[in-house]
Design a protein around this motif. Structure first.
Motif, short mmCIF file in Angstrom:
data_model
loop_
_atom_site.label_atom_id
_atom_site.label_comp_id
_atom_site.label_asym_id
_atom_site.label_seq_id
_atom_site.Cartn_x
_atom_site.Cartn_y
_atom_site.Cartn_z
N PHE A 690 0.82 -1.21 0.00
CA PHE A 690 0.00 0.00 0.00
C PHE A 690 0.86 1.27 0.00
CE2 PHE A 690 -2.49 -3.24 2.35
CZ PHE A 690 -3.56 -3.35 1.48
N ASN A 691 1.75 1.39 1.00
CA ASN A 691 2.54 2.61 1.18
C ASN A 691 1.64 3.85 1.27
OD1 ASN A 691 5.27 1.72 1.34
ND2 ASN A 691 5.16 1.17 -0.81
N ASP A 692 0.54 3.71 2.01
CA ASP A 692 -0.39 4.83 2.23
C ASP A 692 -0.12 5.41 3.62
OD1 ASP A 692 -1.62 4.63 -0.20
OD2 ASP A 692 -3.23 3.33 0.51
N GLU A 693 -0.03 6.72 3.69
CA GLU A 693 0.28 7.40 4.96
C GLU A 693 -0.90 8.23 5.43
OE1 GLU A 693 3.39 10.83 6.13
OE2 GLU A 693 4.33 8.91 5.61
N PHE A 694 -1.20 8.15 6.73
CA PHE A 694 -2.31 8.88 7.32
C PHE A 694 -1.82 9.67 8.54
CE2 PHE A 694 -3.91 4.74 5.74
CZ PHE A 694 -4.60 5.22 4.63
N VAL A 695 -2.43 10.83 8.76
CA VAL A 695 -2.06 11.69 9.89
C VAL A 695 -3.30 11.95 10.73
CG1 VAL A 695 -1.11 13.91 10.60
CG2 VAL A 695 -0.21 12.76 8.55
N PHE A 696 -3.18 11.75 12.05
CA PHE A 696 -4.27 11.98 12.99
C PHE A 696 -3.83 13.05 14.00
CE2 PHE A 696 -4.51 7.60 11.61
CZ PHE A 696 -5.86 7.38 11.36
N ASP A 697 -4.74 13.97 14.31
CA ASP A 697 -4.50 14.92 15.40
C ASP A 697 -4.66 14.18 16.73
OD1 ASP A 697 -4.06 17.19 13.79
OD2 ASP A 697 -6.22 17.42 13.51
N PHE A 698 -3.82 14.54 17.69
CA PHE A 698 -3.84 13.83 18.97
C PHE A 698 -3.70 14.80 20.13
CE2 PHE A 698 -1.25 11.53 22.29
CZ PHE A 698 -2.31 10.81 22.80
N ASP A 699 -4.72 14.81 20.98
CA ASP A 699 -4.69 15.57 22.23
C ASP A 699 -5.02 14.57 23.35
OD1 ASP A 699 -4.99 17.16 24.43
OD2 ASP A 699 -6.21 18.68 23.43
N PRO A 700 -4.04 14.19 24.16
CA PRO A 700 -4.26 13.14 25.17
C PRO A 700 -5.38 13.45 26.15
CG PRO A 700 -2.19 14.31 25.58
CD PRO A 700 -2.67 14.74 24.24
N GLU A 701 -5.68 14.74 26.34
CA GLU A 701 -6.75 15.10 27.28
C GLU A 701 -8.12 14.75 26.71
OE1 GLU A 701 -6.39 19.15 28.42
OE2 GLU A 701 -4.43 18.87 29.40
N ASN A 702 -8.23 14.69 25.38
CA ASN A 702 -9.52 14.44 24.74
C ASN A 702 -9.65 13.02 24.17
OD1 ASN A 702 -10.21 17.13 25.22
ND2 ASN A 702 -9.30 17.80 23.29
N VAL A 703 -8.57 12.23 24.27
CA VAL A 703 -8.58 10.88 23.70
C VAL A 703 -8.42 9.88 24.82
CG1 VAL A 703 -7.48 9.28 22.11
CG2 VAL A 703 -7.61 11.71 21.52
N GLU A 704 -9.48 9.11 25.08
CA GLU A 704 -9.43 8.13 26.16
C GLU A 704 -8.72 6.86 25.72
OE1 GLU A 704 -12.49 5.66 29.11
OE2 GLU A 704 -13.23 7.27 27.81
N ASP A 705 -9.06 6.36 24.52
CA ASP A 705 -8.47 5.12 24.01
C ASP A 705 -7.20 5.46 23.22
OD1 ASP A 705 -7.83 2.66 23.04
OD2 ASP A 705 -9.65 2.36 21.87
N LYS A 706 -6.07 5.13 23.78
CA LYS A 706 -4.79 5.48 23.15
C LYS A 706 -4.19 4.28 22.42
CE LYS A 706 -3.96 9.17 26.46
NZ LYS A 706 -5.31 9.07 27.06
N THR A 707 -5.06 3.55 21.73
CA THR A 707 -4.61 2.45 20.87
C THR A 707 -5.04 2.72 19.44
OG1 THR A 707 -6.62 1.16 21.28
CG2 THR A 707 -4.73 0.74 22.71
N ILE A 708 -4.26 2.19 18.51
CA ILE A 708 -4.58 2.30 17.09
C ILE A 708 -5.15 0.94 16.65
CG2 ILE A 708 -3.70 2.80 14.78
CD1 ILE A 708 -1.34 4.21 16.14
N LEU A 709 -6.29 0.97 15.98
CA LEU A 709 -6.94 -0.26 15.51
C LEU A 709 -6.74 -0.39 14.00
CD1 LEU A 709 -8.80 -2.73 15.88
CD2 LEU A 709 -10.74 -1.18 15.52
N PHE A 710 -6.25 -1.55 13.59
CA PHE A 710 -6.10 -1.86 12.17
C PHE A 710 -7.07 -2.98 11.82
CE2 PHE A 710 -2.02 -0.41 13.77
CZ PHE A 710 -1.67 0.58 12.87
N GLU A 711 -7.85 -2.79 10.78
CA GLU A 711 -8.78 -3.82 10.31
C GLU A 711 -8.44 -4.20 8.88
OE1 GLU A 711 -12.71 -2.49 12.92
OE2 GLU A 711 -12.74 -2.33 10.73
N LEU A 712 -8.41 -5.49 8.61
CA LEU A 712 -8.14 -6.01 7.26
C LEU A 712 -9.46 -6.45 6.64
CD1 LEU A 712 -6.12 -6.85 5.06
CD2 LEU A 712 -5.92 -9.06 6.23
N TRP A 713 -9.75 -5.95 5.43
CA TRP A 713 -11.02 -6.22 4.77
C TRP A 713 -10.79 -6.75 3.36
CZ3 TRP A 713 -16.06 -5.29 6.69
CH2 TRP A 713 -16.12 -4.71 7.95
#
Length: 752
Positions: A690-713
């Motif tokens: 794939f070589n696809d890159e994604f960027v997410f904004d992150f503010d630890p005070e507003n994000v409770e779940d600090k895990t990244i989920l990958f799903e294969l479809w």
């Protein structure tokens, strides 16, 4: 109606159908999408029943030009967009162009359910149909261009917001388009006429056109003036096109090369071309290029060795790189006898080594290891360059091909891989050999992961190995048979079976017993050799195998036999030269063996760790699984700060298909902080890049779940997409520096 050849019956049979729908596809033989749709239609036929719907297809080229009934179909020759005619009760009901399967399926089902009537569509006008088809194609291309333009503007805005003022300076951008290979075929010949358009800072240049090929060399240089205050371009835009003598040229794919990576550094790169139009989501070719972003008064560093243009996510540190050249197979024959005299050059960090030369062969075994000191400050090289050569007694030696290995994949971890050599010169773009090699990039002061001791997981005892027999033995003698015997080795002790005469199958039923003390020996497998006995001259080694100690069974399992393959050596390198049947039992120190003791003997991890050839434990799998579990278990004590999370999906391999023996149209969903991002879809594969890159904004005070989920479809054009598996990873694992990691997807039934 006049007869024409179709899949399951003649067109004249149409008049005899009663309340049956016929879907007739007119297609081009070379159109991959047209033929792929045939499988989907047969599925509809199976679901609805033969009495409700029939499906037929016929190539437009087969319709005779002199028959009036077929003139409407003759006009469709050479078109990549299929035409579908739908009939009911022998009457023409509907016509569709293109591959919009949900729409076509909906229409078919509506016609099946509709009451009988005598409506017939107006006569078919080929010129009008083709004009309508061109309008559809133009609209689809315009929609795609608009979508790409929106994404480009968005990406540029993000770059402008995040750039530092001194990131870019006025200068020149240079690119040498060296060549292309693995180009998809668009023409009826199964090949293409490829050329590149290069765009930057509102300027455009074009390479020469190559004729009727899937690979070739250009070696053309282009330069562009660059002023960051007058243009928003920060990437070279490359478009791969197929030239048509008649009609419009077809765009095959495109790629971007960010210039920032080449500031004052002239570097070779390999770039994947991603498909457009009907090829969207596919890899449609690979470009070799040399790029330089030249800034006045800055010294230019020149890197001679080619590097893959790919995110690695690895912080490089000084260390040692070890490369073990095991062997090569499928070598292209370049000598007059159809064979070669192959040897391999290994180049890294300014040093060059070469293996021994082999004579008159298309496969060779070397088992030679080379060592290189690595300092990332002193060298730009991040890949080992391997060159496959043919030795000539008279005249210059000939280079056959080359391959490259990214060292980041082997940081503190020794791994064996198989890679393809790609041809050079007249063999450019072709596969000219397959290399088996083992690589380790050992960082100074860091522990080698594959050296993690597992001796404590083993208990002392006795190993009882019963060699039952061997079959399918490779013929080593002139009578197409062999005189096989087996040598058994463990912890410095060697024994063998008796010899069998003139056979390809042999029964031995001989037991071998060894004392096993994990503190006294580092060996964790019993080694086996298959030999051919010669009355005159030396005996010949045919192949090797091993039985890992973790695969030995307990006393309670006695009577259960196992089978493994002997792998050939020398001229039989990597061939299966015999199939061994054996029984392996571990006997504990007390003379008995309970279940708790046998599990203490085996390393405490999932049995998936022993999925290698011949039951060989995969240390990489053990270490990776343990490392990920250790990282994600327990309390997360990471001190998070506000910022951005960048995720690049490099690829996925060993996909388990929905249907046995099938493949998948794979894509990955990345979910974090209530956002969801999707990769391109790679079709018909079990290994997708794939070589696809994604960027997410992150503010630890507003994000409770600090895990990244990958799903294969698995993508489906008609029904819902199929979920294959998922994996989570904790964000805190990657705080200190970028990482290149491998994670296993797990499905609903916990299969990898």
């Amino acid at each position: 109606m006049t007869k024409a050849p179709v899949w399951n019956f003649e067109l004249q049979d149409l008049e005899q159908t009663q309340n049956t729908v016929l879907v007739l596809e007119i297609y081009a033989e070379w159109c991959g999408y047209c033929k792929a749709i045939q499988t989907i239609f047969r599925r509809i036929q199976l679901e609805q029943g033969d009495d409700k719907v029939q499906y037929a297809h016929v190539r437009a080229e087969l319709f005779p030009q002199d028959v009036e009934d077929f003139q409407k179909y003759v006009a469709l020759r050479g078109k990549s967009r299929p035409c579908f005619d739908i009939y009911k009760n022998g009457r023409f009901k509907e016509r569709f162009f293109g591959c919009a399967m949900p729409k076509i399926q909906e229409k078919i089902l509506a016609i099946i359910k509709a009451p009988p009537d005598d409506d017939i569509l107006p006569d078919f006008n080929p010129e009008t149909a083709i004009a309508e088809e061109q309008k559809i194609e133009a609209k689809e291309q315009a929609d795609e261009d608009q979508k790409a333009a929106v994404q480009q503007v968005k990406a540029r805005d993000e770059v402008i917001l995040t750039e530092k003022p001194l990131d870019y300076k006025a200068g020149k951008v240079h690119i040498k388009v060296v060549g292309v290979h693995d180009v998809v075929s668009l023409d009826p010949t199964g090949k293409s006429d490829p050329y590149f358009k290069v765009k930057f800072a509102d300027k455009e240049a074009q390479t020469k056109k190559l004729k009727n090929t899937t690979s070739g060399e250009y070696n053309e240089d282009f330069s562009f003036d660059f002023d960051p205050s007058t243009t928003q371009d920060r990437e070279l835009k490359l478009e791969l096109w197929d030239y048509d003598t008649f009609g419009k040229d077809d765009q095959i794919g495109k790629a971007d090369i960010p210039i920032k990576s080449f500031r004052s550094a002239k570097k070779p790169v390999v770039v994947n071309i991603n498909g457009t139009g009907d090829n969207y989501g596919q890899k449609v070719g690979q470009l070799d290029a040399v790029v330089l972003y030249e800034v006045p008064n800055e010294k230019i560093a020149v890197q001679q060795r080619q590097q893959s243009f790919a995110f690695t996510g690895v912080e490089y540190k000084p260390g040692t790189v070890f490369v073990n050249i095991i062997g090569v197979t499928n070598v292209a024959g370049v000598d007059s006898n159809g064979k070669s005299d192959p040897y391999i050059k290994v180049r890294f960090g300014g040093l060059d080594y070469e293996t021994k030369h082999m004579k008159d062969t298309l496969k060779a075994e070397y088992n030679e290891e080379f060592t290189f000191a690595f300092d990332p400050i002193k060298t730009l090289e991040r890949q080992v360059l391997l060159e496959l050569w043919d030795y000539d007694t008279v005249g210059d030696n000939d280079q056959i091909g080359n391959a490259r290995i990214q060292i980041s994949e082997f940081r503190n971890r020794r791994k064996k891989i198989d890679i393809d050599f790609r041809g050079v010169g007249k063999l450019y773009g072709q596969k000219v050999g397959k290399l088996s090699t083992e690589v380790l990039y050992q960082v100074y002061g860091e522990k080698q992961l594959s050296d993690k001791p597992i001796i404590q997981e083993y208990k002392a005892g006795k190993l009882n190995l019963n060699i039952i027999g061997v079959k399918e033995v490779a013929a080593a003698d002139t009578n197409d048979k062999s005189d096989p015997y087996i040598v058994v080795k463990f912890a410095g002790i060697e024994d063998k079976t008796e010899k069998q005469k003139n056979v390809t199958e042999a029964v031995y039923n001989k037991e071998f017993n060894f004392d096993f003390d994990p503190d006294a020996t580092e060996e964790r497998q019993v080694n086996l050799e298959l030999w051919d006995y010669n009355t005159i001259g030396k005996n010949e080694l045919l192949g090797k195998a091993n039985v890992p100690i973790p695969t030995f069974k307990s006393e309670s399992e006695r009577g259960q036999t196992s089978v493994l393959d002997f792998r050939g050596v020398d001229s039989r390198f990597l061939q299966n030269v015999g199939k061994l049947e054996y029984e392996a039992i571990y006997i504990g120190p007390e003379g008995g063996q309970g279940e708790s003791e046998i599990f203490a003997l085996r390393p405490r991890t999932s049995s998936r760790a022993f999925a290698g050839e011949d039951g060989q434990p995969s240390i990489d799998e053990l270490e990776r699984t343990a490392r990920i579990n250790e990282q994600d278990e327990g309390e997360d004590k990471t001190e998070y700060k506000k910022g951005k999370v960048t995720v690049r999906i490099v690829g996925v391999r060993d996909i388990e298909p929905i249907y046995k023996g099938g493949k998948s149209d794979a894509f990955v969903l990345v979910k974090f902080n209530d956002e969801e991002k999707k990769t391109l879809t790679v079709k018909d594969t079990l290994n997708a890049e794939f070589n696809d890159e994604f960027v997410f904004d992150f503010d630890p005070e507003n994000v409770e779940d600090k895990t990244i989920l990958f799903e294969l479809w698995d993508s489906d054009n008609i029904t819902k997409n199929d979920f294959l598996g998922e994996i989570k990873t904790r964000l805190g694992n990657y705080k200190e520096a970028p990482h290149l990691v491998e994670l296993d997807f797990y499905g609903f039934d916990d299969r990898k």
